[in-house]
Motif scaffolding. Structure first.
Motif, PDB file in Angstrom:
ATOM      1  N   PRO A 194      -8.252 -12.850   4.340  1.00 46.49           N
ATOM      2  CA  PRO A 194      -7.217 -12.244   5.177  1.00 46.49           C
ATOM      3  C   PRO A 194      -5.896 -12.137   4.428  1.00 46.49           C
ATOM      4  O   PRO A 194      -5.435 -13.093   3.804  1.00 46.49           O
ATOM      5  CB  PRO A 194      -7.112 -13.215   6.360  1.00 46.49           C
ATOM      6  CG  PRO A 194      -8.434 -13.921   6.391  1.00 46.49           C
ATOM      7  CD  PRO A 194      -8.838 -14.056   4.962  1.00 46.49           C
ATOM      8  N   ALA A 195      -5.293 -10.965   4.489  1.00 50.65           N
ATOM      9  CA  ALA A 195      -4.035 -10.718   3.783  1.00 50.65           C
ATOM     10  C   ALA A 195      -3.125  -9.839   4.624  1.00 50.65           C
ATOM     11  O   ALA A 195      -3.592  -9.031   5.438  1.00 50.65           O
ATOM     12  CB  ALA A 195      -4.300 -10.043   2.436  1.00 50.65           C
ATOM     13  N   VAL A 196      -1.833 -10.010   4.423  1.00 49.65           N
ATOM     14  CA  VAL A 196      -0.856  -9.097   5.002  1.00 49.65           C
ATOM     15  C   VAL A 196      -0.917  -7.781   4.241  1.00 49.65           C
ATOM     16  O   VAL A 196      -1.040  -7.762   3.017  1.00 49.65           O
ATOM     17  CB  VAL A 196       0.562  -9.703   4.918  1.00 49.65           C
ATOM     18  CG1 VAL A 196       1.630  -8.667   5.221  1.00 49.65           C
ATOM     19  CG2 VAL A 196       0.682 -10.883   5.874  1.00 49.65           C
ATOM     20  N   ILE A 197      -0.861  -6.668   4.967  1.00 49.89           N
ATOM     21  CA  ILE A 197      -0.805  -5.339   4.353  1.00 49.89           C
ATOM     22  C   ILE A 197       0.535  -4.709   4.701  1.00 49.89           C
ATOM     23  O   ILE A 197       0.890  -4.612   5.879  1.00 49.89           O
ATOM     24  CB  ILE A 197      -1.950  -4.444   4.846  1.00 49.89           C
ATOM     25  CG1 ILE A 197      -3.311  -5.036   4.455  1.00 49.89           C
ATOM     26  CG2 ILE A 197      -1.808  -3.026   4.280  1.00 49.89           C
ATOM     27  CD1 ILE A 197      -4.492  -4.316   5.088  1.00 49.89           C
ATOM     28  N   LEU A 213       0.830  -1.202   0.000  1.00 48.93           N
ATOM     29  CA  LEU A 213       0.000   0.000   0.000  1.00 48.93           C
ATOM     30  C   LEU A 213       0.865   1.253   0.000  1.00 48.93           C
ATOM     31  O   LEU A 213       1.652   1.480   0.929  1.00 48.93           O
ATOM     32  CB  LEU A 213      -0.914  -0.003   1.229  1.00 48.93           C
ATOM     33  CG  LEU A 213      -1.790   1.223   1.442  1.00 48.93           C
ATOM     34  CD1 LEU A 213      -2.811   1.373   0.315  1.00 48.93           C
ATOM     35  CD2 LEU A 213      -2.496   1.140   2.794  1.00 48.93           C
ATOM     36  N   LEU A 214       0.724   2.079  -1.029  1.00 46.86           N
ATOM     37  CA  LEU A 214       1.425   3.357  -1.095  1.00 46.86           C
ATOM     38  C   LEU A 214       0.662   4.408  -0.293  1.00 46.86           C
ATOM     39  O   LEU A 214      -0.514   4.247   0.015  1.00 46.86           O
ATOM     40  CB  LEU A 214       1.563   3.801  -2.547  1.00 46.86           C
ATOM     41  CG  LEU A 214       2.183   2.781  -3.515  1.00 46.86           C
ATOM     42  CD1 LEU A 214       2.227   3.350  -4.933  1.00 46.86           C
ATOM     43  CD2 LEU A 214       3.573   2.364  -3.063  1.00 46.86           C
ATOM     44  N   ASP A 215       1.347   5.513   0.027  1.00 50.01           N
ATOM     45  CA  ASP A 215       0.731   6.597   0.805  1.00 50.01           C
ATOM     46  C   ASP A 215       0.148   6.086   2.119  1.00 50.01           C
ATOM     47  O   ASP A 215      -0.970   6.443   2.523  1.00 50.01           O
ATOM     48  CB  ASP A 215      -0.352   7.321  -0.004  1.00 50.01           C
ATOM     49  CG  ASP A 215       0.222   8.368  -0.939  1.00 50.01           C
ATOM     50  OD1 ASP A 215       1.234   9.008  -0.584  1.00 50.01           O
ATOM     51  OD2 ASP A 215      -0.334   8.564  -2.036  1.00 50.01           O
ATOM     52  N   ALA A 216       0.920   5.257   2.808  1.00 56.69           N
ATOM     53  CA  ALA A 216       0.444   4.711   4.083  1.00 56.69           C
ATOM     54  C   ALA A 216       0.159   5.806   5.100  1.00 56.69           C
ATOM     55  O   ALA A 216      -0.685   5.624   5.987  1.00 56.69           O
ATOM     56  CB  ALA A 216       1.465   3.727   4.646  1.00 56.69           C
ATOM     57  N   ASN A 217       0.843   6.949   5.008  1.00 57.93           N
ATOM     58  CA  ASN A 217       0.554   8.064   5.924  1.00 57.93           C
ATOM     59  C   ASN A 217      -0.913   8.445   5.880  1.00 57.93           C
ATOM     60  O   ASN A 217      -1.492   8.866   6.884  1.00 57.93           O
ATOM     61  CB  ASN A 217       1.388   9.293   5.550  1.00 57.93           C
ATOM     62  CG  ASN A 217       2.854   9.123   5.835  1.00 57.93           C
ATOM     63  OD1 ASN A 217       3.494   8.206   5.331  1.00 57.93           O
ATOM     64  ND2 ASN A 217       3.414  10.017   6.651  1.00 57.93           N
ATOM     65  N   ALA A 218      -1.532   8.314   4.713  1.00 58.52           N
ATOM     66  CA  ALA A 218      -2.910   8.776   4.540  1.00 58.52           C
ATOM     67  C   ALA A 218      -3.935   7.671   4.713  1.00 58.52           C
ATOM     68  O   ALA A 218      -5.026   7.916   5.244  1.00 58.52           O
ATOM     69  CB  ALA A 218      -3.072   9.408   3.149  1.00 58.52           C
ATOM     70  N   VAL A 219      -3.638   6.444   4.276  1.00 57.69           N
ATOM     71  CA  VAL A 219      -4.698   5.451   4.151  1.00 57.69           C
ATOM     72  C   VAL A 219      -4.419   4.111   4.824  1.00 57.69           C
ATOM     73  O   VAL A 219      -5.216   3.184   4.692  1.00 57.69           O
ATOM     74  CB  VAL A 219      -5.034   5.201   2.653  1.00 57.69           C
ATOM     75  CG1 VAL A 219      -5.722   6.414   2.053  1.00 57.69           C
ATOM     76  CG2 VAL A 219      -3.781   4.840   1.862  1.00 57.69           C
ATOM     77  N   LEU A 220      -3.322   3.987   5.563  1.00 56.68           N
ATOM     78  CA  LEU A 220      -3.051   2.708   6.207  1.00 56.68           C
ATOM     79  C   LEU A 220      -4.180   2.301   7.143  1.00 56.68           C
ATOM     80  O   LEU A 220      -4.694   1.176   7.086  1.00 56.68           O
ATOM     81  CB  LEU A 220      -1.736   2.760   6.989  1.00 56.68           C
ATOM     82  CG  LEU A 220      -1.429   1.484   7.784  1.00 56.68           C
ATOM     83  CD1 LEU A 220      -1.049   0.348   6.858  1.00 56.68           C
ATOM     84  CD2 LEU A 220      -0.348   1.726   8.830  1.00 56.68           C
TER      85      LEU A 220
END
Length: 271
Positions: free
Chosen positions: A73-76, A45-52
């Motif tokens: 279920p998945a690892v993020i 996931l990119l832009d984790a600052n915003a959408v994690l």
């Protein structure tokens, strides 16, 4: 990103890119169940600052009943920065290729854009350094890898797809800033089908945007729809592409629904 933020099931660490020396904050969410024999699917996931947080909570809630939601279920793996703002300027450098400044859109205030042009180095960081580290620490199914990005992050996802097909199985590009690198994207079309055929990997692509973005001068909705249509018509075996326009959503308000759709899309063909 890495300071003061705690999400259930997540761990955080910092990493320095070996090639560029750039620093990243990596947040990893691991499902609260044992991995399947083949390992967990993984979403980068990119832009984790915003959408994690948005994606992690969507995964925690929806993966409880995969039979009802279609979300397994998945690892993020959230890739973010030390900065506290949701969209720090470092992302311009990591997500953008080097293009002539004259080809870039003008900022409303007339100022110059932040430093850009490091997308190739960022691709190498993900492929050559981050993925192996994640696969060493966690049980990962390498055949079920997805990447998700929005805006400039969506452009980066498309650059990965067109420049390095087969690096992921699922590519999710939300409101991609295609107009920032439209010339390069057009150039890739000429040889992309043959390169994608040779990679020997099944790929599924979702390009999405918000309905309210239809009036934006960048043409993001039209460009996204057209690119998805072209990709979908290539006739590659094991490949599909689609476009979704989310009703009554804008460039930023689309994020929660995009994250929810992304985890379902990344679950296709699994479970």
């Amino acid at each position: 990103m890495g300071q003061g933020m705690i999400l259930p099931g997540t761990s955080v660490y910092k990493v320095s890119a070996e090639r560029s020396g750039r620093e990243y904050v990596i947040n990893v969410f691991v499902p609260d169940i044992a991995p399947p024999p083949s390992g967990y699917p993984v979403i980068y996931l990119l832009d984790a600052n915003a959408v994690l947080g948005t994606m992690v909570e969507a995964m925690r809630v929806q993966s409880v009943r995969s039979d009802k939601t279609g979300v397994v279920p998945a690892v993020i793996v959230g890739i973010g920065y030390e900065a506290k703002q949701p969209f720090p300027p470092e992302r311009y450098y990591d997500f953008m290729m080097q293009v002539p400044e004259a080809d870039l859109p003008r900022r409303p205030d007339g100022a110059s854009w932040p430093a850009y042009g490091g997308a190739e180095a960022f691709m190498h960081f993900i492929e050559d350094q981050l993925k192996p580290e994640v696969e060493e620490k966690y049980s990962i199914d390498r055949s079920r890898q997805s990447i998700v990005g929005h805006s400039l992050g969506g452009l980066f996802v498309l650059q990965m797809l067109l420049g390095n097909p087969g690096t992921f199985r699922h590519y999710i590009a939300g409101s991609p800033s295609i107009h920032w690198n439209s010339t390069w994207i057009e150039q890739q079309r000429a040889s992309w089908v043959s390169r994608a055929e040779n990679c020997g990997t099944e790929m599924q692509v979702l390009i999405a945007a918000g309905e309210q973005e239809g009036s934006h001068p960048s043409g993001v909705v039209g460009r996204s729809r057209e690119l998805a249509h072209w990709l979908g018509q290539t006739g590659l075996e094991g490949f599909s592409a689609e476009f979704t326009c989310f009703e009554d959503e804008g460039h930023i308000s689309v994020l929660p629904i995009l994250m929810s759709r992304a985890i379902r899309f990344a679950s296709r063909g699994y479970g």
